[in-house]
Structures are given as C-alpha cells and as structure tokens.
Design a protein around this motif. Structure first.
Motif, mmCIF file in Angstrom:
data_model
loop_
_atom_site.group_PDB
_atom_site.id
_atom_site.type_symbol
_atom_site.label_atom_id
_atom_site.label_comp_id
_atom_site.label_asym_id
_atom_site.label_seq_id
_atom_site.Cartn_x
_atom_site.Cartn_y
_atom_site.Cartn_z
ATOM 1 N N ILE A 1 44.493 -34.364 -71.217
ATOM 2 C CA ILE A 1 43.100 -34.792 -71.057
ATOM 3 C C ILE A 1 42.144 -33.975 -71.928
ATOM 4 C CG2 ILE A 1 41.210 -35.125 -69.414
ATOM 5 C CD1 ILE A 1 43.372 -35.696 -67.285
ATOM 6 N N LEU A 2 42.234 -32.637 -71.836
ATOM 7 C CA LEU A 2 41.309 -31.831 -72.636
ATOM 8 C C LEU A 2 41.454 -32.116 -74.136
ATOM 9 C CD1 LEU A 2 41.161 -28.388 -70.734
ATOM 10 C CD2 LEU A 2 39.811 -30.472 -70.393
ATOM 11 N N PRO A 3 42.687 -32.158 -74.669
ATOM 12 C CA PRO A 3 42.811 -32.498 -76.098
ATOM 13 C C PRO A 3 42.243 -33.876 -76.426
ATOM 14 C CG PRO A 3 44.895 -31.633 -75.262
ATOM 15 C CD PRO A 3 43.991 -31.790 -74.082
ATOM 16 N N ALA A 4 42.444 -34.853 -75.546
ATOM 17 C CA ALA A 4 41.939 -36.199 -75.835
ATOM 18 C C ALA A 4 40.411 -36.204 -75.878
ATOM 19 C CB ALA A 4 42.432 -37.184 -74.779
ATOM 20 N N VAL A 5 39.803 -35.529 -74.913
ATOM 21 C CA VAL A 5 38.339 -35.511 -74.867
ATOM 22 C C VAL A 5 37.790 -34.759 -76.074
ATOM 23 C CG1 VAL A 5 36.329 -34.781 -73.525
ATOM 24 C CG2 VAL A 5 38.327 -35.748 -72.362
ATOM 25 N N SER A 6 38.482 -33.675 -76.414
ATOM 26 C CA SER A 6 38.071 -32.900 -77.567
ATOM 27 C C SER A 6 38.133 -33.758 -78.846
ATOM 28 C CB SER A 6 39.008 -31.695 -77.664
ATOM 29 O OG SER A 6 38.490 -30.767 -78.530
ATOM 30 N N SER A 7 39.188 -34.522 -78.994
ATOM 31 C CA SER A 7 39.293 -35.407 -80.167
ATOM 32 C C SER A 7 38.165 -36.429 -80.179
ATOM 33 C CB SER A 7 40.598 -36.201 -80.177
ATOM 34 O OG SER A 7 41.683 -35.367 -80.095
ATOM 35 N N TYR A 8 37.863 -36.928 -79.027
ATOM 36 C CA TYR A 8 36.791 -37.927 -78.963
ATOM 37 C C TYR A 8 35.453 -37.303 -79.361
ATOM 38 C CZ TYR A 8 33.633 -41.516 -77.193
ATOM 39 O OH TYR A 8 32.644 -42.456 -77.081
ATOM 40 N N ILE A 9 35.218 -36.075 -78.890
ATOM 41 C CA ILE A 9 33.984 -35.385 -79.273
ATOM 42 C C ILE A 9 33.955 -35.194 -80.796
ATOM 43 C CG2 ILE A 9 32.703 -33.207 -79.106
ATOM 44 C CD1 ILE A 9 33.696 -33.012 -76.195
ATOM 45 N N ALA A 10 35.114 -34.802 -81.336
ATOM 46 C CA ALA A 10 35.183 -34.611 -82.793
ATOM 47 C C ALA A 10 34.865 -35.912 -83.529
ATOM 48 C CB ALA A 10 36.563 -34.098 -83.180
ATOM 49 N N SER A 11 35.376 -37.017 -82.991
ATOM 50 C CA SER A 11 35.118 -38.296 -83.662
ATOM 51 C C SER A 11 33.633 -38.655 -83.588
ATOM 52 C CB SER A 11 35.983 -39.408 -83.080
ATOM 53 O OG SER A 11 35.391 -39.925 -81.906
ATOM 54 N N LEU A 12 32.990 -38.276 -82.471
ATOM 55 C CA LEU A 12 31.545 -38.523 -82.363
ATOM 56 C C LEU A 12 30.792 -37.680 -83.390
ATOM 57 C CD1 LEU A 12 31.161 -38.516 -78.461
ATOM 58 C CD2 LEU A 12 30.808 -40.498 -79.956
ATOM 59 N N LEU B 1 33.793 -30.783 -70.463
ATOM 60 C CA LEU B 1 35.016 -30.176 -70.981
ATOM 61 C C LEU B 1 35.100 -28.710 -70.559
ATOM 62 C CD1 LEU B 1 37.296 -31.216 -72.920
ATOM 63 C CD2 LEU B 1 36.029 -30.172 -74.791
ATOM 64 N N ASP B 2 33.992 -28.009 -70.726
ATOM 65 C CA ASP B 2 33.964 -26.595 -70.334
ATOM 66 C C ASP B 2 34.185 -26.449 -68.829
ATOM 67 O OD1 ASP B 2 33.480 -26.084 -72.939
ATOM 68 O OD2 ASP B 2 31.322 -25.663 -72.703
ATOM 69 N N LYS B 3 33.548 -27.353 -68.083
ATOM 70 C CA LYS B 3 33.670 -27.295 -66.629
ATOM 71 C C LYS B 3 35.129 -27.539 -66.211
ATOM 72 C CE LYS B 3 31.393 -29.390 -62.601
ATOM 73 N NZ LYS B 3 30.483 -30.487 -62.225
ATOM 74 N N ALA B 4 35.714 -28.554 -66.788
ATOM 75 C CA ALA B 4 37.101 -28.882 -66.444
ATOM 76 C C ALA B 4 38.037 -27.743 -66.832
ATOM 77 C CB ALA B 4 37.528 -30.172 -67.150
ATOM 78 N N TYR B 5 37.763 -27.141 -67.971
ATOM 79 C CA TYR B 5 38.598 -26.022 -68.397
ATOM 80 C C TYR B 5 38.561 -24.906 -67.354
ATOM 81 C CZ TYR B 5 40.381 -22.011 -70.864
ATOM 82 O OH TYR B 5 41.108 -20.894 -71.188
ATOM 83 N N GLY B 6 37.350 -24.545 -66.950
ATOM 84 C CA GLY B 6 37.201 -23.505 -65.922
ATOM 85 C C GLY B 6 37.932 -23.889 -64.636
ATOM 86 N N GLN B 7 37.794 -25.148 -64.232
ATOM 87 C CA GLN B 7 38.385 -25.580 -62.966
ATOM 88 C C GLN B 7 39.912 -25.619 -63.007
ATOM 89 O OE1 GLN B 7 36.112 -29.205 -62.669
ATOM 90 N NE2 GLN B 7 34.804 -28.375 -61.037
ATOM 91 N N VAL B 8 40.454 -26.011 -64.143
ATOM 92 C CA VAL B 8 41.919 -26.086 -64.203
ATOM 93 C C VAL B 8 42.511 -24.678 -64.212
ATOM 94 C CG1 VAL B 8 42.257 -26.276 -66.722
ATOM 95 C CG2 VAL B 8 43.885 -27.328 -65.175
ATOM 96 N N GLU B 9 41.839 -23.763 -64.899
ATOM 97 C CA GLU B 9 42.345 -22.386 -64.903
ATOM 98 C C GLU B 9 42.269 -21.798 -63.496
ATOM 99 O OE1 GLU B 9 43.934 -21.086 -67.603
ATOM 100 O OE2 GLU B 9 43.554 -23.111 -68.353
ATOM 101 N N THR C 1 24.785 -37.732 -79.939
ATOM 102 C CA THR C 1 24.475 -36.337 -79.581
ATOM 103 C C THR C 1 24.428 -36.157 -78.071
ATOM 104 O OG1 THR C 1 22.321 -36.964 -80.475
ATOM 105 C CG2 THR C 1 23.398 -35.092 -81.500
ATOM 106 N N ALA C 2 23.869 -37.150 -77.360
ATOM 107 C CA ALA C 2 23.812 -37.040 -75.893
ATOM 108 C C ALA C 2 25.231 -37.002 -75.330
ATOM 109 C CB ALA C 2 23.033 -38.211 -75.305
ATOM 110 N N LEU C 3 26.095 -37.856 -75.860
ATOM 111 C CA LEU C 3 27.477 -37.901 -75.367
ATOM 112 C C LEU C 3 28.211 -36.602 -75.684
ATOM 113 C CD1 LEU C 3 28.958 -41.449 -76.034
ATOM 114 C CD2 LEU C 3 28.992 -40.153 -73.891
ATOM 115 N N ILE C 4 27.966 -36.113 -76.902
ATOM 116 C CA ILE C 4 28.617 -34.850 -77.283
ATOM 117 C C ILE C 4 28.210 -33.750 -76.316
ATOM 118 C CG2 ILE C 4 28.667 -33.029 -79.044
ATOM 119 C CD1 ILE C 4 28.537 -35.260 -81.169
ATOM 120 N N GLU C 5 26.927 -33.730 -76.017
ATOM 121 C CA GLU C 5 26.424 -32.693 -75.118
ATOM 122 C C GLU C 5 27.045 -32.827 -73.729
ATOM 123 O OE1 GLU C 5 22.003 -31.477 -74.155
ATOM 124 O OE2 GLU C 5 22.159 -32.374 -76.153
ATOM 125 N N LYS C 6 27.010 -34.052 -73.223
ATOM 126 C CA LYS C 6 27.512 -34.313 -71.876
ATOM 127 C C LYS C 6 29.008 -33.993 -71.764
ATOM 128 C CE LYS C 6 27.144 -38.176 -68.595
ATOM 129 N NZ LYS C 6 26.615 -39.559 -68.527
#
Ligand code: ADP
Ligand code: MG
Length: 703
Positions: free
Chosen positions: A592-603, A633-641, A623-628
């Motif tokens: 999930i994190l890699p997929a979302v990251s790729s999508y952000i990169a594509s944006l 992404l950061d939140k999910a990263y913290g939560q999974v760890e 830009t709004a989507l990138i921000e959101k």
C-alpha cells in the motif's frame, strides 16, 4: 461430476456414497448386520469377528466406488476435521498386492497426532493419541478414500476432540430425559435424542480477485477496504433471484452433499451482497455435526470448481452483515416424538413444561457457557454489532408461551387463544399458534414453534461445542427436577409448583423485545444478566467451579480437559490476531505505501509536465491531493510501525495466555482499527489504477 451421475435422479443419488443401513443390510450376513445394529443403536461392544466382516464388506463396497484408501476422519480441537489416508494394499508372496481392510483397522487408528492442539494435555499425560470408530455416524466415500468417522483420545483416556464430549453430552441428556419421562408413566422410551438443523451462511467471491488479496488468503477476511457505494441498504439481495454462476455452484453443491447423505434442503441469497445460506433437514446432533463439517468443506471444494472462493469467516467485509449459523435444537424420543412440541394445549403438557423450565433455568444459570461456546476472534466482530444477536444471552418465547408461563406464575388457569377465539365465534385454531413464536430475529435463543434456535454461532465454528453445552445444561436441570418430583403424591400439582418456582426465579432471562436496541443493554444490566463482550471477557469463566462441577457430574469433561480447551481457544484467539496484524503490516509496508507513493509521484510529475507548458499554473487538484495523500502516508507509516511494535511486545509471549490475549484485545485491535481507517481513507483518494487490491465493489459484485 461424471455425466452418468449428472443424470441420476435425486433419490438414486442420495446416499450413494454412504455405507448406510440399506447397504449394510444388503452386504452383511444377517447375524453380522444384527450385531452391528446393536452396536449402533445400543452402544453394545463390537466383537472382533463381526468387525472383520464389516470391514471386509465396507472395503469391497468402497473399492467398487473407486476408493483405494481409507481414513479415520476426526475432529480435533481446532474446530475443523483431520484425515490421514492409508491405502488398502497388502503385498502377496508373489510380489503383487491385494486390497485388504481388517476389523482392527476399522475400529482403531493411530494418527501421528503430536501436532494437533491439545492445550497441553498430551504433554502432561501421554504423547500418543488414537482414533476410535464411531459406528453411529455412517462411513462414506469421498474422492478416492473411505472415510470412517472417529473419536480421538489420548492413550490415558483424555479426550482430544469434539466428537467424544458431544456423544457424552447426548448420553447425559438422554439418561436424564428418560428418567423424567418415566415420571409420567412412559416405560417405553429407551433413548431421548437431541436433534439439530444448522443453517449455514457463507460468502462467494471470484477466485481470481481473491488471489490478489493477501488478507483473504491468510486470514479469510478483508483487513482493509473502503465501503462500496452500494452495500445491503436496499435489501435487494435477501431472497433475491440467484445469479447463474451461483446457481450452478449451488446445484453442484447440493448433488455432492446428497451423495454423502447430507439432507441439504433450502438455499437462498442472504442479506449482504455475495452472501448465501444453506439449511439442511435436521438430524441427530452427532450426524448433524459431522454433516455440517462436510458441508463447510464441500462448499470450499465445489466453489473452486466454479472459479469461486467460499468465505466462511464470520466477518469477511466491514459494513455489511457477517455470517452466522443458526443451531435449531430439539429433543425427541426414540419413537420420534418431538418433546419440544407444545401440542394444542401446552399448559397441560407436563413433560413439555418441564423441559421448557429446564431450558429457562439452564440458560439463565449457564449464560456464560452458552456465550463461551460461540466465542472466537472472528465472531467478536459480529455479536453485538446490530447485525447478529447481542453478546447478552436471553430467551425469546413469544407471546403465547410467555402468557402460559405468566398464568402459571400467578397460579391462575391459562386462557388460551383458542378459547378466546371460540368466544368471539372465530374458527378454532388447528394447533398451538406457531406464528406468535417469532419472527423476532434479534434474540440469541428463540423458541420457534417446536424447537429452540440458538443464533449466536459464527459461521466458521464447529457446532459441537454449543450443543455440548446445551445438552449438558439441560441434562443437569432435568436431573434436579426429576430428583425433586420422584415420589410426589400429586404429580401435576408438583410440576406446576416447580415450574412456578423456576419462572419466579429465572424470568429475567426471558426477553421478547428488540435485542439489537441500546435499551436492552441497559435493561439486561438492571436484570443482572451477563454481557461478556469479547472472547477474552467470556472465556475465563469457563473454568468457574459451577461449570467444572457440571461437566464432571455428567462425565462430559474432566477439569484437566476443560483447562486444555480453555488454553486451546485462547491460543487460537492470540494466533488469529497475530496473523492478522502481521498480514496487515506486510500489506501496508510492501504494497500500500509504495503504491500510494507512486501515485503521489505521478501527480507531482503531472504538475511538472503541466507547468513546463504553462509556468505558474496553479494545479489545484494535484497539489491538494499530494498534500492530503502525503499526510495520510505519513500517518499510516507511523501507525503500521506502532502496530508491529505492539505485536512484538513481550506480553504477547507471556506464559499466561490471558495476559497475551488481553494485550491483543486492548492494544493490538485498536491499533489495527486505527491503521485501517487511515488506509481506507487513502483508498478513496487514490486512482484505482494504482490501488494494489480489488475493491469491495469488485469483490462483492463479482459473482
Ligand atoms: P426458518 O428458521 O428459516 O424459519 P425452519 O423453521 O423451517 O426455518 O427450519 C430451520 C431449521 O430448523 C431447518 O434446518 C430444520 O430442519 C430445523 N428443524 C426443524 N425442526 C427441528 C427439530 N425438531 N429439531 C432440530 N431442528 C429442527
Ligand atoms: Mg432460522
């Protein structure tokens, strides 16, 4: 399925793979058949010569049906079935083989059982276990094997399975119920049998989609998934027209079950999209339990043939109903009289009133056991969630029966509906009015005309445990009642007085209202009823003194066997949650994190590309989507760890299984829920091209 079998009529097909009474009569010498029947009906020990003759006939019959192997089929504590296959081959002196099967091999087997859960029992007593033929459940042929239903125990006699205690509980109930019937001059009945018809719910989804989700593969349920725009709100799936692919599956399933002698009767779509139900005609509890196991297994096998997967998990999808199993339960005499049939005049039907009182008193005194019998990590998602009965155990009796008991409580004669209707000149009711007993679907334990329906069971569990509890509880109450009533000078008066006492003392357990409502939770608390919300809340009560005494008195379980069961269920809870959290961790980190990251990169790339054409373009959406998404992404990263750290907490390895289970309930589950919420929000904001999994809509509308 072969073409030839496809053309067979249902009566020809039914039981065609079962070594049933007809086959026995046809294939066994008369005297052998007679002794076998005595063993089946009366539990008489089987002589080895007879066993040899039976084994040989069974083998010949099975070989004709294509069997090359036999297996002792048993039900270890993990709630599913186990089998090890041995071929019939036996070498001859000239280097060839013949097919052989002895009485000894039929009666007893020695599986290498060291890896089955035993809650520590085998470690403390004896390492080896053995299986013993249960002649009351017919052998059958499935695939290339002859299946012999068996019980599973250790050499020092501890039971390691679910069948043995079930048979013991049936015996206990029979003994006490026959004693009770003798009070009323019934000298004929030798046995009282408990009957069960389990209604089985399940989901069907497309196999190819299933294979793309590790959560389904490893845990049987979705750990993530944003709600589909359409769920069950329109109530358009329940009893709806069955789609062709599902209909094909159901047809195939019915025929496979009929071959095995399973009385598959009713099939329909259930409430949630992709959810269905199968109900059999009821049978003896022991057979019903074996057949329910076969049904669940066949559902999975047959689904595979149709490119589908059958999900038996109690809660495969959040936001729509999960799956349960309704355990319809009654008692009948060996001549087939249903003892829970109230008849036209229940208020005069003393055996009925006594059994009813036994159920009321038993369910009240052993609420904990009934709750425990349906406890599992999976079922915790359903119970109390306004889609299944609450975690509070209560009894629904319906207006008419409640009125009968109220009349007894107030020591006044009952004025039946029948008589009332006569007064107003309306047609006499033909029978006790069944429809006043329920269509109240919210009660965990409902009287439905001539049986009780225990509705708290999860779809995946073996029905053995709930029935062991029910049978033993009712046996105990009947034992007490009969003890009190034996020698009473005026039996009807004594029964009335006893029933009155039971109603006065235990009527708190009767509740005819809406079991899903918040008011009931409050009201139940005022009444002092238990509300054991989770498996971890419920299970420790299993070992309460009153429960240990109950099972010891009726020789169903020893205390050591109960401790073993407690350990096994708790361990299963902990292991389930451990697997779920690790699966979640892996999916989030690796997919999930890699997929979302790729999508952000594509944006971001899109923003770059647009601005290369026209510098200073605002690119508001990107830009709004990138921000959101970056924030999520950061939140999910913290939560999974955080989640994975919790799973590594030393508490999860505690010697005390309750400590570990409590940690999972109080820390890990909330962390899983937090992580899921974040991921589901992401899913709704990420291009479906980038999202690594089939969505809820894909999964639930794929059949
Ligand atoms: P529903 O609950 O959907 O109204 P029914 O009342 O027809 O359906 O029956 C549900 C289940 O109860 C079926 O599996 C049926 O065989 C079973 N059943 C009916 N009578 C008995 C009985 N005496 N003992 C046990 N189960 C029974
Ligand atoms: Mg039902």
């Amino acid at each position: 399925m072969g073409n030839c079998e496809n053309r067979k009529s249902v009566p020809e097909l039914f039981g065609s793979a079962v070594f049933n009474d007809d086959v026995m009569m046809e294939r066994l010498p008369k005297d052998v058949y007679k002794s076998l029947r005595k063993t089946i009906d009366e539990g008489k020990e089987l002589d080895l010569n007879v066993a040899n003759a039976v084994a040989s006939a069974m083998k010949d019959w099975a070989v004709e049906l294509g069997a090359t192997h036999y297996t002792h089929w048993f039900q270890p504590l993990n709630g599913i079935t186990a089998e090890k296959h041995d071929s019939f081959i036996s070498p001859t002196s000239d280097g060839r083989v013949i097919m052989q099967f002895s009485g000894k091999e039929l009666i007893k087997g020695e599986p290498d059982a060291s890896s089955f859960p035993s809650g520590g029992l085998r470690a403390t007593f004896e390492a080896r276990g053995y299986t013993a033929w249960d002649p009351t459940s017919y052998a059958f042929v499935k695939g290339n094997s002859l299946y012999i239903p068996t019980a599973f125990c250790s050499y020092s006699g501890e039971i390691l399975d679910k069948k043995t205690p079930l048979l013991r509980s049936m015996e206990a109930l029979s003994t006490q119920a026959v004693r009770m019937l003798r009070l009323f001059g019934d000298e004929k009945t030798q046995q009282v049998i408990t009957t069960v018809g389990p209604e089985q719910e399940y989901f069907l989804i497309d196999k190819e989609l299933y294979n793309r989700r590790k959560d389904l593969i490893f845990t049987g349920r979705t750990l993530f998934g944003a709600k589909a725009p359409k769920g069950q709100e329109l109530d358009d799936h329940y009893y709806g027209a069955i789609k062709p692919r599902v209909a094909e599956f159901m047809r195939d399933l019915d025929r496979e079950l009929w071959k095995l002698g399973v009385l598959a009767k009713t099939k329909h779509n259930e409430v949630a999209p992709a959810q269905h139900e199968l109900a059999p005609i009821f049978s003896t509890t022991n057979i019903a339990t074996d057949h329910n196991q076969l049904t669940m297994e066949m559902m999975k096998t047959v689904a595979g043939r149709h490119g589908l997967v059958c999900l038996l998990h109690e809660k495969p999808f959040a936001g729509v109903n999960g799956s349960g199993k309704h355990n319809n339960w009654s008692l009948s005499t060996d001549s087939g009289k249903n003892l829970l049939d109230p008849g036209k005049r229940p208020w005069e039907n003393l055996p009925f009133l006594l059994i009813l009182a036994a159920v009321i008193k038993g369910v009240d005194e052993y609420q904990d056991l009934l709750r425990i019998s349906v406890a599992s990590a999976g079922n915790d998602h359903r119970l109390g969630g306004h889609e299944a009965p609450p975690t509070i155990i209560s009894i629904f009796l319906g207006d008419e029966l409640t009125a009968v008991l109220e009349a007894i409580e107030n020591s006044r004669p009952y004025q039946s509906t029948e008589e009332k209707k006569l007064e107003t000149g309306v047609r006499v009711l033909p029978d006790f009015n069944k429809d006043t007993t329920d269509r109240n679907r919210t009660s965990p334990f409902a009287f439905t005309g001539n049986k009780f329906e225990f509705r708290s069971l999860g779809s995946a569990i073996s029905i053995a445990c709930p029935n062991i509890m029910l049978n033993t509880i009712v046996a105990e109450e009947l034992r007490q009642f009969t003890g009190e009533l034996e020698g009473a000078a005026d039996l009807p008066a004594a029964v009335a007085a006893l029933v009155r006492q039971v109603v006065l003392k235990h009527k708190r357990i009767i509740f005819n209202g809406d079991g899903y409502s918040e008011e009931w939770v409050q009201e139940a608390q005022r009444r002092g009823l238990l509300n054991l919300r989770t498996t971890v809340d419920a299970l420790p009560r299993y070992l309460d003194q009153k429960n240990v005494e109950l099972f010891a008195r009726h020789r169903v379980y020893t205390e050591a066997e109960m401790e073993a069961r407690y350990e096994t269920i708790m361990e299963e809870y902990v292991k389930t949650l451990n697997i779920e959290s690790l699966t979640m961790g892996g999916m989030v980190r690796q997919e999930i994190l890699p997929a979302v990251s790729s999508y952000i990169a594509s944006l971001a790339e899109a923003v770059g590309a647009k601005r290369a054409i026209l510098a200073g373009l605002p690119c508001v959406a990107e830009t709004a989507l990138i921000e959101k998404l970056s924030a999520l992404l950061d939140k999910a990263y913290g939560q999974v760890e955080e989640l994975l750290l919790m799973v590594e907490d030393p508490k999860t390895q505690s010697q005390n299984i309750l400590t570990a289970a409590t940690h999972y309930r109080d820390e890990v589950i909330p962390a899983m829920n937090r992580l899921r919420a974040t991921i589901d929000e992401m899913e709704q904001n990420v291009s479906s091209k980038y999202w690594p999994y089939p969505s809820y809509a894909d999964l639930m509308y794929s059949t």
